[in-house]
Motif scaffolding. Structure first.
Motif, short mmCIF file in Angstrom:
data_model
loop_
_atom_site.label_atom_id
_atom_site.label_comp_id
_atom_site.label_asym_id
_atom_site.label_seq_id
_atom_site.Cartn_x
_atom_site.Cartn_y
_atom_site.Cartn_z
N ARG A 190 -80.86 -39.70 64.76
CA ARG A 190 -80.19 -39.44 66.04
C ARG A 190 -81.17 -39.30 67.20
O ARG A 190 -80.87 -38.71 68.22
N GLY A 191 -82.37 -39.82 67.04
CA GLY A 191 -83.38 -39.75 68.09
C GLY A 191 -84.38 -38.65 67.81
O GLY A 191 -84.39 -38.04 66.74
N ASN A 192 -85.25 -38.40 68.76
CA ASN A 192 -86.32 -37.41 68.60
C ASN A 192 -85.77 -36.08 68.11
O ASN A 192 -84.77 -35.58 68.62
N PHE A 193 -86.44 -35.49 67.10
CA PHE A 193 -85.97 -34.24 66.52
C PHE A 193 -87.17 -33.37 66.14
O PHE A 193 -88.12 -33.86 65.54
N VAL A 194 -87.13 -32.09 66.49
CA VAL A 194 -88.16 -31.13 66.11
C VAL A 194 -87.67 -30.38 64.87
O VAL A 194 -86.67 -29.68 64.93
N HIS A 195 -88.38 -30.53 63.74
CA HIS A 195 -87.97 -29.91 62.49
C HIS A 195 -88.33 -28.43 62.43
O HIS A 195 -87.58 -27.63 61.91
N TRP A 196 -89.52 -28.08 62.91
CA TRP A 196 -89.94 -26.69 62.91
C TRP A 196 -91.02 -26.45 63.94
O TRP A 196 -91.68 -27.38 64.40
N VAL A 197 -91.20 -25.15 64.29
CA VAL A 197 -92.17 -24.73 65.30
C VAL A 197 -92.91 -23.50 64.78
O VAL A 197 -92.30 -22.62 64.18
N ILE A 198 -94.21 -23.45 65.01
CA ILE A 198 -95.01 -22.28 64.66
C ILE A 198 -95.77 -21.87 65.92
O ILE A 198 -96.47 -22.70 66.52
N THR A 199 -95.65 -20.63 66.34
CA THR A 199 -96.34 -20.15 67.53
C THR A 199 -97.23 -18.96 67.19
O THR A 199 -97.11 -18.36 66.12
N GLY A 200 -98.13 -18.62 68.11
CA GLY A 200 -98.96 -17.43 67.96
C GLY A 200 -99.96 -17.50 66.82
O GLY A 200 -100.32 -16.48 66.24
N ILE A 201 -100.45 -18.68 66.51
CA ILE A 201 -101.40 -18.84 65.40
C ILE A 201 -102.82 -18.56 65.90
O ILE A 201 -103.25 -19.11 66.91
N SER A 202 -103.55 -17.73 65.19
CA SER A 202 -104.94 -17.47 65.52
C SER A 202 -105.77 -18.71 65.20
O SER A 202 -105.74 -19.20 64.07
N PRO A 203 -106.54 -19.22 66.17
CA PRO A 203 -107.39 -20.38 65.89
C PRO A 203 -108.39 -20.12 64.77
O PRO A 203 -108.78 -21.03 64.04
N ALA A 204 -108.78 -18.85 64.60
CA ALA A 204 -109.76 -18.50 63.58
C ALA A 204 -109.18 -18.51 62.16
O ALA A 204 -109.93 -18.54 61.19
N ALA A 205 -107.86 -18.52 62.03
CA ALA A 205 -107.23 -18.48 60.70
C ALA A 205 -107.63 -19.68 59.85
O ALA A 205 -107.83 -19.56 58.65
N GLY A 206 -107.72 -20.86 60.47
CA GLY A 206 -108.16 -22.05 59.76
C GLY A 206 -107.12 -22.77 58.93
O GLY A 206 -107.30 -23.92 58.58
N SER A 207 -106.03 -22.08 58.58
CA SER A 207 -104.99 -22.74 57.78
C SER A 207 -103.72 -21.92 57.76
O SER A 207 -103.73 -20.72 58.06
N LEU A 208 -102.65 -22.59 57.39
CA LEU A 208 -101.36 -21.95 57.09
C LEU A 208 -100.90 -22.51 55.76
O LEU A 208 -100.99 -23.72 55.53
N PRO A 209 -100.38 -21.67 54.87
CA PRO A 209 -99.94 -22.17 53.57
C PRO A 209 -98.63 -22.94 53.67
O PRO A 209 -97.89 -22.80 54.65
N GLU A 210 -98.35 -23.73 52.66
CA GLU A 210 -97.06 -24.40 52.58
C GLU A 210 -95.96 -23.34 52.57
O GLU A 210 -96.13 -22.26 52.01
N ASN A 211 -94.86 -23.65 53.25
CA ASN A 211 -93.69 -22.76 53.31
C ASN A 211 -94.05 -21.42 53.95
O ASN A 211 -93.56 -20.37 53.54
N ASP A 212 -94.88 -21.46 54.98
CA ASP A 212 -95.30 -20.24 55.67
C ASP A 212 -94.09 -19.53 56.28
O ASP A 212 -93.23 -20.16 56.90
N GLU A 213 -94.02 -18.23 56.12
CA GLU A 213 -92.87 -17.44 56.57
C GLU A 213 -92.78 -17.32 58.09
O GLU A 213 -91.75 -16.95 58.62
N THR A 214 -93.85 -17.65 58.82
CA THR A 214 -93.83 -17.53 60.27
C THR A 214 -93.23 -18.76 60.93
O THR A 214 -93.04 -18.77 62.15
N VAL A 215 -92.90 -19.78 60.16
CA VAL A 215 -92.37 -21.03 60.72
C VAL A 215 -90.91 -20.83 61.11
O VAL A 215 -90.10 -20.36 60.33
N GLU A 216 -90.59 -21.20 62.35
CA GLU A 216 -89.21 -21.17 62.81
C GLU A 216 -88.58 -22.51 62.51
O GLU A 216 -88.94 -23.52 63.10
N GLN A 217 -87.64 -22.53 61.58
CA GLN A 217 -86.97 -23.76 61.21
C GLN A 217 -85.94 -24.13 62.29
O GLN A 217 -85.19 -23.27 62.74
N THR A 218 -85.91 -25.38 62.68
CA THR A 218 -84.96 -25.82 63.68
C THR A 218 -83.87 -26.70 63.10
O THR A 218 -82.92 -27.04 63.77
N SER A 219 -84.03 -27.10 61.85
CA SER A 219 -83.01 -27.98 61.25
C SER A 219 -82.26 -27.26 60.16
O SER A 219 -82.60 -26.22 59.73
#
Length: 83
Positions: A54-83
């Motif tokens: 149906r056109g452009n779609f955002v599946h999920w958004v993650i905000t407020g990530i520390s650049p020093a963290a270096g990674s986020l695990p799969e299925n991270d709980e901080t992810v805001e699901q949009t779908s």
């Protein structure tokens, strides 16, 4: 230095695997990065799908990530699901 980001499980230019969409588990993939600009206060990541049926779609958004963290695990709980 060049800011580098690696998204495990999703390859550039290929179809997004169902497990990362509402057709599957609707989870975020593991994400790794290095060499974020020194002036970065936080990172914001989103999974944008320009080829969605149906056109452009955002599946999920993650905000407020520390650049020093270096990674986020799969299925991270901080992810805001949009779908």
């Amino acid at each position: 230095m060049t800011f580098e980001i690696q998204v495990d499980g999703i390859k550039y230019g290929e179809r997004i695997p169902d497990r990362f969409t509402c057709k599957g588990e609707n989870i975020s993939p593991e994400i790794k990065w290095k060499d974020a600009p020194a002036s970065s206060k936080e990172l914001v990541l989103f999974l944008d799908d320009p080829d969605a049926p149906r056109g452009n779609f955002v599946h999920w958004v993650i905000t407020g990530i520390s650049p020093a963290a270096g990674s986020l695990p799969e299925n991270d709980e901080t992810v805001e699901q949009t779908s």
